[in-house]
Design an enzyme around this catalytic site. Structure first.
Site, short mmCIF file in Angstrom:
data_model
loop_
_atom_site.label_atom_id
_atom_site.label_comp_id
_atom_site.label_asym_id
_atom_site.label_seq_id
_atom_site.Cartn_x
_atom_site.Cartn_y
_atom_site.Cartn_z
N GLU B 83 13.31 -8.84 4.72
CA GLU B 83 14.94 -9.05 4.07
C GLU B 83 15.72 -9.09 5.18
O GLU B 83 16.85 -9.90 5.22
CB GLU B 83 15.20 -7.02 4.05
CG GLU B 83 14.94 -6.66 2.72
CD GLU B 83 13.53 -6.36 2.58
OE1 GLU B 83 12.45 -6.32 3.59
OE2 GLU B 83 12.88 -5.73 1.41
N HIS B 152 13.79 5.80 -2.24
CA HIS B 152 14.13 5.14 -3.11
C HIS B 152 15.68 5.75 -4.26
O HIS B 152 15.80 5.25 -5.08
CB HIS B 152 13.57 4.61 -3.99
CG HIS B 152 12.45 4.33 -3.68
ND1 HIS B 152 10.72 4.85 -3.04
CD2 HIS B 152 11.57 3.34 -4.06
CE1 HIS B 152 10.36 3.16 -2.47
NE2 HIS B 152 10.20 2.33 -2.97
C1 LIG Z 1 11.73 -2.86 2.18
C2 LIG Z 1 10.97 -2.26 1.60
N1 LIG Z 1 11.63 -3.87 0.70
C3 LIG Z 1 11.05 -3.96 -0.94
C4 LIG Z 1 10.53 -3.30 -1.31
C5 LIG Z 1 9.99 -3.01 -2.82
N2 LIG Z 1 8.44 -3.12 -3.41
C6 LIG Z 1 8.00 -2.12 -3.49
S1 LIG Z 1 6.30 -2.32 -3.78
C7 LIG Z 1 7.02 -3.97 -2.90
C8 LIG Z 1 5.40 -5.06 -3.14
C9 LIG Z 1 4.59 -5.33 -2.20
O1 LIG Z 1 3.09 -6.34 -2.55
P1 LIG Z 1 1.70 -5.94 -1.65
O2 LIG Z 1 2.66 -5.49 -0.78
O3 LIG Z 1 1.85 -7.58 -1.70
O4 LIG Z 1 1.33 -4.57 -2.25
P2 LIG Z 1 1.28 -3.97 -3.84
O5 LIG Z 1 2.06 -3.91 -4.47
O6 LIG Z 1 0.31 -5.25 -4.23
O7 LIG Z 1 0.58 -3.67 -3.83
C10 LIG Z 1 8.52 -4.73 -2.47
C11 LIG Z 1 9.03 -5.60 -2.40
C12 LIG Z 1 10.35 -1.79 -0.63
N3 LIG Z 1 9.47 -0.55 -0.81
N4 LIG Z 1 10.30 -1.64 0.64
#
Ligand SMILES: Cc1ncc(C[n+]2csc(CCOP(=O)(O)OP(=O)(O)O)c2C)c(N)n1
Lengths: 346, 361
Positions: B83, B152
């Site tokens: 971000e 959230h």
């Molecule tokens: C700072 C922040 N940005 C965006 C999100 C929204 N978000 C939650 S899970 C996710 C994807 C995470 O992907 P990854 O790290 O590969 O983990 P996975 O969900 O595949 O286990 C996002 C963008 C968040 N929780 N926190």
């Protein structure tokens, strides 16, 4: 490892059933006994089990928003974790945290729903161990999507310059919600990010629990022996949507099938059989695990819900006077009256 | 219908009633927002949209649903989970004269990137003596009501509106969402556009009656700083925004049965803030209840009350505020229900504020 993995898989199958209750026919996220988001980790068990088997209770683990398999492998109390997910009073966090925010200090476990934000606290746990001359270590789990985040880079750097006993574990499941790895990183091997911080980086290319365990043993041993941090990446698979209710329209069918076809649990079972473990032994481990899970879920569902007023407790460990009175802070009536009196001098 | 400034006349007495204009179709709030974005993107090559899961997914809360098909990945850009980088990049592109829209998926995530938001996006115009401007929109989802817990579910109106330099928009209906979005994209300043998840009309989070409204096909703008009287009333002024417009309207309908006639004002923008509409209403009703879903202290409720008190103290016979009582949002349902104000809390506050009058006499 096998036990942790089958426990985690079955636990999530059961959670999924419970989660879907009351949400049908049209999926309504706020309905049913478990509302809110639910991120399941089916297909990722090997990373958690392979790493955590080398950890002690006094070691610290921070997990991300997809925490159950890690929590189980770290020895988090299954009943109280389940009660927390059901939002019950006797849950790990008294119903305040929920599935993305589980805290079990006895097991050395915490998680957070903000991406990569478990990394700095893990560095802090490593810092505490190092200042106190203890040989405990800290492990931060995060997804491959999270390694684009600033908090991750800053944590690697701080851990490296202070030579802290921290292991960063990337669970690479190829997807960050709808974003495939290749669209957000030009480097397929996330462990290479260690190079920039002059720390060891290792990638285990498959969700082979034995291989994960070997790599983790080295990294954790290194941390415990005060030789500094390392980065470990494990290829895992996301068998489900990102969260329950994710339609996955962005995801190619073939990719979903490939994830479903790879099963680290079956793979480990085959390996154990090859090493002479009897089928019956594996079966009884499975049965015990299922029993424990069913018991935890039944127990949790029987637990009382918190009372609404509990919402006002726990904002502070040492509440300033007046903050957690019996009366809710916004109790209707009294404030307005005070307002009227002070404004009533015209 | 194709007015440039279709001010809604406050004639509409009840929630969800058709607007005075004749329009044939109802849209969800997300469709209305997307329609405005698509229109501006067609008109101006310099407009683009960046965020996590905004392209192939269409936005977790449908904030960009369908845009990828028309505009492709170059203009509807999925970005890494970084971000600080992409919101800061939007600031940079805006300073070059482009018109980026950057989405922060949940407002709660502001912590990882707030420096780019409040030290750059919000301040560069001022610090540069206006030699630089930052014509970008920061869209973000707010609100609880579905038990997603403390990281959230926040609303954070006050946090963003408190920091000078950004305009802050909070629509409550599809009609407003479209008009305000057109305005936001055309504005030469940074605009924070906060949409409540519960109002978007997404399948998995049913919306209350009300946000889905008739929406003209044509582009139209709703000027910032124009609060909307969503329900006229004589007895008490209820000032609110976002989801709580609908909860206040529900309360007003219930109060009407008891002979209490509540006026419901939807602020629509927090910066600029239309205090005039609020003050006029309070001059008429004498009673003020401010409702929002943000934390109680140092927030919208205090701001509105202070601004009325500064100018029209004599008009105020009773004041109440209804907000989240300075606790992080708890996960479990009984506790979340306790802290997020419901229609009954609004109704109780209205009753209480009126009873103070008789008590004072
Ligand atoms: C700072 C922040 N940005 C965006 C999100 C929204 N978000 C939650 S899970 C996710 C994807 C995470 O992907 P990854 O790290 O590969 O983990 P996975 O969900 O595949 O286990 C996002 C963008 C968040 N929780 N926190």
């Amino acid at each position: 490892m096998f036990e942790d993995m089958v426990t985690a898989r079955y636990y999530e199958e059961r959670l999924q059933e419970e989660y879907l209750e009351g949400k049908q026919p049209a999926f309504d996220i706020s309905a049913g006994p478990i509302p809110g988001e639910l991120h399941l980790a089916a297909g990722q068990e090997a990373a958690a089990a392979g790493v955590c088997r080398h950890l002690r209770d006094d070691d610290t683990v921070t997990a991300p928003h997809r925490p159950h398999h890690v929590a189980i492998a770290k020895g988090v109390d299954l009943k109280r974790m389940t009660a927390e997910i059901f939002g019950r009073e006797t849950g790990l966090c008294g119903g305040k945290g929920g599935h993305m925010h589980l805290f079990d200090p006895d097991a050395g476990f915490a998680c957070s729903g903000i991406i990569a934000e478990g990394c700095p606290p893990a560095v802090g746990a490593g810092l505490a161990a190092s200042k106190r001359n203890e040989d405990s270590v800290a492990v931060a789990f995060l997804g491959e999507g999270a390694i684009s985040q600033g908090g991750f880079f800053e944590s690697l750097n701080l851990a490296a310059v202070r030579e802290l006993p921290v292991v960063f574990v990337i669970e690479d499941n190829d997807w960050a919600i709808s974003m495939p790895k290749e669209r957000v990183s030009d480097v397929a091997d996330g462990s290479r990010r260690a190079e920039g911080f002059d720390m060891p980086g290792t990638r285990v290319d498959s969700d082979d629990a034995v291989a994960v365990s070997e790599a983790a043993k080295e990294a954790i041993g290194r941390a415990r022996d005060r030789n500094g941090p390392s980065l470990l990446e494990v290829q895992v698979h996301r068998r489900m949507g990102h969260f329950m209710g994710d339609p996955q329209t962005y995801r190619p069918e073939a990719d979903q099938e490939a994830a479903a076809d790879r099963d680290s649990i079956e793979r480990l079972a085959a390996e154990l059989r090859r090493r002479g473990v009897e089928d019956e032994t594996l079966e009884s481990i499975r049965e015990d695990a299922h029993e424990r899970v069913d018991e935890a879920i039944e127990w949790a569902k029987d637990q009382p819900e918190p009372s609404p007023e509990d919402a006002y407790e726990d904002v502070f460990a040492n509440p300033p006077s007046g903050v957690t009175d019996e009366e809710p802070a916004y109790d209707l009536g009294t404030d307005a009256r005070a307002g009227v009196e002070s404004g009533g001098d015209d | 219908m194709a007015e440039s400034e279709p001010e809604q006349e406050p004639e509409a007495e009840t929630a969800g009633d058709a607007e005075p204009q004749v329009v044939e179709r109802d849209l969800t709030m997300s469709r209305a927002m997307v329609e405005a974005i698509a229109h501006e993107m067609r008109e101006d090559e310099e407009v683009f949209y960046m965020g996590e899961d905004v392209a192939d997914y269409g936005g977790i809360f449908d904030s960009t649903e369908g845009l990828l098909e028309e505009f492709g990945h170059d203009r509807i850009m999925d970005v890494p989970i970084s971000e600080t980088a992409y919101i800061g990049a939007a600031v940079g592109a805006a300073q070059e004269g482009m018109r980026p829209i950057a989405e922060l998926m949940f407002v709660d995530f502001f912590g990882v990137c707030m420096d780019q938001i409040y030290n750059q996006m919000a301040k560069n115009t001022y610090m540069s003596g206006a030699s630089v401007s930052v014509p970008m929109v920061l869209t973000t989802a707010v609100g609880g009501t579905y038990n997603d817990a403390a990281q959230h579910s926040q609303t954070l109106y006050g946090t963003f509106a408190h920091l000078p330099g950004m305009k802050v928009v909070v629509p409550s209906t599809a009609y407003d969402a479209k008009g305000l979005m057109h305005n936001a994209i055309r504005d030469d300043d940074p605009v924070v556009y906060m949409f409540h998840k519960r109002l978007m009309g997404i399948g998995w989070m049913p919306a209350p009656d009300g946000p889905k409204t008739p929406v003209p096909e044509e582009a139209y703008t709703i000027p910032f700083g124009s609060a909307d009287v969503k329900r006229e009333g004589e007895d008490v002024t209820v000032v609110t925004l976002g989801l709580h417009v609908h909860r206040a309207l529900e309360a007003a309908a219930e109060l009407a049965d008891d002979g209490i006639d509540a006026e419901v004002i939807d602020l629509r923008t927090l910066v600029p803030l239309d205090t005039e509409t609020v003050r006029e209403s309070v001059a008429k009703t004498g009673h003020l209840v401010v409702v929002d879903e943000d934390y109680r202290s140092y927030g919208v409720t205090g701001e509105i009350i202070a601004s009325v008190a500064e100018d029209r103290l004599a008009d105020l016979e009773g004041v109440e505020r209804v907000a989240v009582p300075d606790v992080p949002l708890p996960y479990s349902r009984p506790m979340e229900n306790e802290v997020i104000p419901g229609a009954e809390d609004v109704a109780a506050a209205v009753r209480s504020v009126r009873s103070t009058e008789s008590g004072a006499e």
